[in-house]
Design a protein around this motif. Structure first.
Motif, PDB file in Angstrom:
ATOM      1  N   GLU A 249       0.840  -1.202   0.000  1.00 37.12           N
ATOM      2  CA  GLU A 249       0.000   0.000   0.000  1.00 37.12           C
ATOM      3  C   GLU A 249       0.877   1.255   0.000  1.00 37.12           C
ATOM      4  O   GLU A 249       0.602   2.231  -0.694  1.00 37.12           O
ATOM      5  N   GLU A 250       1.963   1.163   0.770  1.00 34.45           N
ATOM      6  CA  GLU A 250       2.869   2.295   0.878  1.00 34.45           C
ATOM      7  C   GLU A 250       3.482   2.627  -0.484  1.00 34.45           C
ATOM      8  O   GLU A 250       3.570   3.786  -0.885  1.00 34.45           O
TER       9      GLU A 250
ATOM     10  N   PHE B  18       1.040   4.268  -2.772  1.00 30.45           N
ATOM     11  CA  PHE B  18       0.908   5.677  -2.401  1.00 30.45           C
ATOM     12  C   PHE B  18       2.065   6.479  -2.993  1.00 30.45           C
ATOM     13  O   PHE B  18       1.887   7.554  -3.585  1.00 30.45           O
ATOM     14  N   HIS B  19       3.239   5.903  -2.824  1.00 33.11           N
ATOM     15  CA  HIS B  19       4.448   6.564  -3.307  1.00 33.11           C
ATOM     16  C   HIS B  19       4.361   6.805  -4.813  1.00 33.11           C
ATOM     17  O   HIS B  19       4.619   7.909  -5.300  1.00 33.11           O
TER      18      HIS B  19
ATOM     19  N   HIS C  17       5.885  10.729   5.754  1.00 37.50           N
ATOM     20  CA  HIS C  17       5.743   9.452   5.034  1.00 37.50           C
ATOM     21  C   HIS C  17       6.931   9.265   4.104  1.00 37.50           C
ATOM     22  O   HIS C  17       7.710  10.210   3.874  1.00 37.50           O
ATOM     23  N   GLY C  18       7.030   8.089   3.566  1.00 35.34           N
ATOM     24  CA  GLY C  18       8.208   7.712   2.758  1.00 35.34           C
ATOM     25  C   GLY C  18       8.456   8.682   1.590  1.00 35.34           C
ATOM     26  O   GLY C  18       9.565   9.139   1.383  1.00 35.34           O
TER      27      GLY C  18
ATOM     28  N   TRP D  61      -0.555   4.684  10.297  1.00 35.62           N
ATOM     29  CA  TRP D  61      -1.307   5.140   9.122  1.00 35.62           C
ATOM     30  C   TRP D  61      -2.104   6.389   9.487  1.00 35.62           C
ATOM     31  O   TRP D  61      -2.819   6.409  10.477  1.00 35.62           O
TER      32      TRP D  61
ATOM     33  N   ARG E 259      -4.697   7.716   2.544  1.00 36.08           N
ATOM     34  CA  ARG E 259      -4.043   7.127   3.702  1.00 36.08           C
ATOM     35  C   ARG E 259      -2.546   6.982   3.401  1.00 36.08           C
ATOM     36  O   ARG E 259      -2.177   6.493   2.343  1.00 36.08           O
ATOM     37  N   ALA E 260      -1.698   7.425   4.316  1.00 34.04           N
ATOM     38  CA  ALA E 260      -0.257   7.245   4.109  1.00 34.04           C
ATOM     39  C   ALA E 260       0.391   6.809   5.428  1.00 34.04           C
ATOM     40  O   ALA E 260      -0.168   7.051   6.498  1.00 34.04           O
ATOM     41  N   ARG E 261       1.519   6.198   5.314  1.00 34.78           N
ATOM     42  CA  ARG E 261       2.174   5.697   6.533  1.00 34.78           C
ATOM     43  C   ARG E 261       3.190   6.741   7.001  1.00 34.78           C
ATOM     44  O   ARG E 261       4.145   7.017   6.272  1.00 34.78           O
TER      45      ARG E 261
ATOM     46  N   TYR F 290       6.047   8.122   9.609  1.00 36.42           N
ATOM     47  CA  TYR F 290       7.090   7.620  10.502  1.00 36.42           C
ATOM     48  C   TYR F 290       7.464   8.708  11.503  1.00 36.42           C
ATOM     49  O   TYR F 290       7.600   9.880  11.136  1.00 36.42           O
TER      50      TYR F 290
END
Lengths: 870, 113
Positions: free
Chosen positions: A23-24, A27-28, B30-31, B70, B78-80, B82
């Protein structure tokens, strides 16, 4: 261990993390695409660009997973499952590979198990790891000690927590006086024997201290468990009963625990206190004189004591003691108590195990080469799959590990079967080879050494058979990538190379086998220099009878005269050792004129010995009829002894050594003495009266043998109850002496046949594969006018060229291998041309047979094949 | 001089962890945000491949130096995100010190010859 990780692994966190990761990344990618659109790209191009910018997602995902788990554990498990699936999909390959490795690993495991039992694993005694065997130097050789020396150790050693002595002897045991009873091997042991190394008792106890008294020892006997079961029906009522042992009454005080045989390779039927041996054999003073030899001395290390310390202490003690009785000191050696621990046995068995070990290793390599060949063929078939996985981003190392996991799986299955074989086969092989009255005490356990060895061999086999093909497959596939509709790995050079190795290995093994077969044949044809037919070999059984040597002399002489008077008897001779009779007697320290000392075998015989066995004398008149009345005054030498003692001289009438009272009266030619192949060892026959161990050799008229064999033992018994005689044709003794070399040849032939089979499969595989790969080319040639016969010859030629290279390499190897067998050749050359030539012929014939079918298939290729699409 | 962006293989070992942690001291990210930030701050010199960034982030989380959760992102997706942890800050300090020492050492060598 990282418990958090372990917990994560258990609760399935890696899988969840992987989902998050996906999912990440999505998104990226979306963010990236958005950025690019903002920069002016159209949406579709932006998406493609974004995805490309992401790089190797598969690899990254693998790394995410690795971060969360024990990657090797998860991977290994996955690899094994993958391998199992691969094998299940091709059961033919799996069976062939496992079978080849079972042969390879099984042979190694069996050889090692036997070696382990004989040379590494100590005898089954109490606290075996603390128990040591002590050897003393006597003259130029290693042996045990005299009983007084043993007692000196026992009284003075501070580093040994206990020390026992034991000597092998024989016992005739009966429940009641007047019964004949039965003969069995016995061990004469020190009174503390069971206290120090015993493993307990089924019933009763061990010897009392009084059993060790020099004079008037306690009359006690302990039964072996097997004896108690077989001879006394497991009746515990036997405890406390009195048995008649060699004519004396001894009380049964104990029955040793099942499985206990003491520190020796064979089972004794009973244990008797050592001083009783002197009572059983009147006139002997084994227990009390410094000249008796040889008692095995077994010690138990004190707490924290090293072998080096014991060696130093006992070396000092033996020097002190021998000095006090006017003898030379000698070195002392302390070893693990095993069959091959004796320095003498070590020297004898070393080359045998070296030859067996090398053979087993070669067979393993051969099997590995075969499996590697199969693997390559499979890798070629799976080439497309490998390429796809590499293209999808699977790590090369991972793929390599996966292919190795498969090899490991195959090897593990083979290793497990090998372990079963190793547990099952050795005792059966040894039982069929060894003929011991009491049975063999050596147990072939799959102990930790054997299991460790099998594991190591299995891992090695997996690596050797799997690494090269796996690496080749992955590298090739990576280099050439995906191409349309075509297998990219040829692997054919690797396969040809492997084939050369295989053929070379089997050339070595086959020529070794042919050599042993030749040796067996050669040994059978050796002219023994004597005539064994129409001769009866009669053993008299006076050893345990209680008769003295003096009494035996009279008894045997009378029996001999009585037999000589029977109809159909030509002559009766006495002999202590009997040629090929499995008795080694020799005297050391004989000096030749140059001052060099050597050992000379000898036998005590009656004057008509040479006549009875038809051993011709080349010089001298031999013994006179009354020479046997006196003790060793006249001798007959064999050719080797005469040449050694009297080079260039006439030995007749001279003493065998300066100052000796023994005068040479005759010289024989080459005669087989102790064993086949010994005809060039110095040997001497001295005329002497009979003693307790004397046997009779009876030459009879042709046709009288059967009747005599039936009547002779009874005749002896009738004359005197102390005789327990057996009679058999002397030719049986000769045949028995050839059994060893026959067995060796049979083992070698079996191993050679295995090697040949493996080579044959290898050659066929490579040839068949080559033809199937070149079908199109062959078709083309035929379309262009090549004749089937020409194609046939071409395939044959191509493959046999490879085989030829292997054979040439193998010849060099087999010359080296022959050197290893040198001690077992009965005088045959290690580079025996007949053996070598026949091995080459067999291998070539096998190779031709293996290539024949593929060559025929090639010659039957339909030229139209070239017209077809792939 | 040609200033082509360098990839992770051009970085000193573990330097990526250091850079990411340092980035996170400003705010949770997020990343994608982290990659963008690194690119911006280094004037496009450091382009961290996503294939290396995400495994590095996982490493930080596994070792307890960062936490992930999240959240709703600025775009609504939705994003993760950190966040650096106290342990992570401590680790960052030692890493920074070690990095400085190493760079000094390298510089000394480069100038010495």
């Amino acid at each position: 261990m990282n418990w958090t990780r372990f917990w994560n692994r258990l609760t399935g966190r890696p899988a969840r993390e992987e989902a998050s990761f996906d999912e990440e990344v999505a998104f990226h990618a979306e963010m990236k695409a958005r950025e690019l659109t903002a920069a002016g790209l159209n949406e579709e191009t932006a998406r493609g660009e974004a995805r490309r910018a992401l790089g190797n997602v598969t690899l990254a995902r693998e790394q995410v997973r690795e971060a969360w788990s024990f990657p090797w554990l998860a991977d290994a498990w996955q690899d094994v499952r993958y391998g199992a699936r691969g094998l299940a999909a091709q059961p033919g390959f799996a069976a062939a590979a496992v079978l080849a490795l079972v042969l390879g690993i099984g042979v190694n495991a069996i050889v090692f198990n036997v070696y382990n039992a004989l040379a590494l694993a100590p005898y089954a005694v109490r606290d075996a790891h603390l128990v040591v065997e002590v050897w003393g130097e006597r003259g130029a050789s290693w042996s045990g000690f005299t009983w007084p020396e043993y007692r000196y150790f026992r009284e003075h050693s501070k580093n040994l927590a206990g020390v026992v002595g034991t000597t092998n002897t024989a016992a005739r045991i009966a429940r009641n006086a007047g019964e004949t009873g039965w003969d069995g091997p016995a061990a004469a042991v020190s009174d503390n024997f069971f206290k120090v190394i015993g493993t307990g008792f089924a019933h009763g106890r061990g010897f009392s201290p009084e059993a060790g008294r020099v004079r008037d020892p306690a009359a006690e006997i302990v039964l072996h468990y097997d004896t108690w079961v077989a001879r006394f029906g497991s009746d515990s009522g036997i405890l406390g009963q009195w048995l008649h042992v060699n004519g004396h009454k001894l009380q049964v005080v104990g029955i040793a625990a099942a499985g206990f045989s003491g520190p020796q390779p064979t089972n004794p039927a009973v244990w008797i206190p050592a001083p009783w041996r002197d009572i059983f054999e009147p006139g002997q003073t084994y227990y009390d004189t410094v000249n008796s030899c040889c008692t095995s001395v077994i010690g138990r290390l004190g707490p924290g004591v090293t072998r080096a310390r014991v060696t130093a202490e006992l070396t000092g003690l033996i020097a002190q003691f021998r000095k006090s009785v006017g003898k030379e000191p000698g070195r002392v050696r302390v070893t693990t108590p095993t069959l091959l621990a004796s320095p003498k046995a070590e020297a004898g068995a070393g080359p045998v195990f070296a030859a067996l070990g090398v053979t087993a290793l070669l067979i393993l390599l051969l099997a590995c080469a075969n499996v590697a060949n199969l693997q390559i063929a499979r890798a070629i078939a799976r080439n497309r799959e490998i390429s796809v996985r590499l293209a999808l981003g699977a790590g090369r190392g991972r793929l390599l590990r996966q292919m190795l996991a498969e090899s490991l799986l195959v090897a593990s299955i083979a290793g497990a079967i090998g372990a079963v074989l190793a547990a099952w086969a050795p005792s059966r092989i040894v039982d069929s080879l060894v003929d011991e009255p009491g049975g063999i005490a050596i147990r072939f356990n799959n102990d930790y050494r054997v299991l460790g060895f099998i594991t190591t061999v299995t891992l090695l086999a997996a690596l050797v058979s799997g690494l090269a093909p796996a690496w080749g497959a992955v590298r090739k596939a990576a280099a050439e990538g995906l191409r349309e509709g075509r297998a990219v790995i040829s692997g054919s050079r690797l396969r040809r190379g492997l084939l050369v190795v295989q053929v070379a290995l089997s050339a070595v093994l086959v020529s070794g086998a042919m050599l042993m077969v030749r040796v067996a044949d050669h040994a059978r044809r050796i002219d023994p220099g004597l005539s064994p037919s129409h001769v009866i070999h009669m053993q008299l059984g006076l050893g345990s009878s209680g008769a003295t040597d003096e009494q035996s002399r009279v008894l045997v002489a009378a029996l001999g005269e009585r037999i000589a008077a029977l109809p159909g008897i030509e002559s009766v001779a006495q002999s202590l050792a009997v040629p090929l009779g499995n008795t080694n007697m020799g005297m050391g320290g004989i000096k030749d004129p140059n001052g060099a000392t050597f050992k000379m075998g000898f036998d005590r015989v009656s004057p008509d010995f040479h006549g009875t066995l038809r051993i011709p004398l080349r010089a001298g008149a031999g013994f006179g009829p009354r020479d046997g009345d006196r003790e060793g005054e006249v001798a007959v030498l064999n050719q080797a002894a005469a040449e050694r003692l009297f080079p260039g001289e006439n030995p007749l009438g001279k003493p065998i050594q300066p100052g000796s009272k023994t005068i040479v009266a005759g010289v024989t030619g080459k005669v087989t003495t102790r064993q086949f192949g010994s005809e060039n060892d110095p040997y001497m026959w001295v005329a002497a009266p009979a003693s307790r161990g004397t046997r009779l050799l009876i030459r009879h008229a042709p046709g009288a043998g059967e009747a005599l064999l039936a009547v002779l033992p009874a005749l002896a018994r009738q004359q005197d109850k102390r005789f327990v005689a057996t009679a058999a044709p002397y030719s049986q003794t000769v045949a028995a002496a050839l059994r060893g070399v026959g067995v060796a040849a049979a083992i070698a032939a079996v191993l050679g046949a295995l090697a040949l089979l493996l080579a044959c499969v290898g050659i066929y595989g490579v040839a068949a594969y080559g033809v199937s790969r070149h079908t199109r080319e062959i078709g083309l040639r035929m379309a262009l006018g090549a004749r089937p016969a020409g194609i046939f010859a071409m395939v044959l030629r191509q493959n046999l060229r490879t085989v030829g290279v292997g054979v040439a390499a193998g010849v060099a190897g087999s010359i080296g291998f022959g050197q290893l067998l040198k001690g077992m050749l009965y005088g045959l050359s290690p580079t025996d041309p007949v053996a070598l030539a026949s091995a080459l012929a067999i291998l070539t014939a096998t190779a031709v047979l293996a290539v024949l079918a593929p060559a025929r298939r090639a010659s039957a290729v339909d030229p139209a094949i070239t017209l077809r699409e792939d | 001089m040609d200033r082509a962006p360098i990839s992770q293989s051009g970085l000193l070992p573990r330097t990526l962890d250091l850079l990411v942690l340092k980035t996170l001291t400003r705010a949770p990210l997020h990343g994608y945000g982290i990659a963008q930030y690194l690119l911006r701050t280094t004037s496009s010199f450091l382009s961290v491949g996503e294939g290396t960034l995400y495994p590095a982030l996982q490493r930080l989380v596994v070792n307890g130096w960062a936490q992930a959760e999240w959240r709703q992102s600025e775009t609504g997706r939705r994003a993760r995100y950190y966040t650096i942890t106290p342990v992570g800050r401590k680790h960052l300090r030692t890493q920074e010190r070690e990095f400085e020492q190493m760079v000094d050492a390298i510089r000394l060598v480069l100038r010495a010859v």
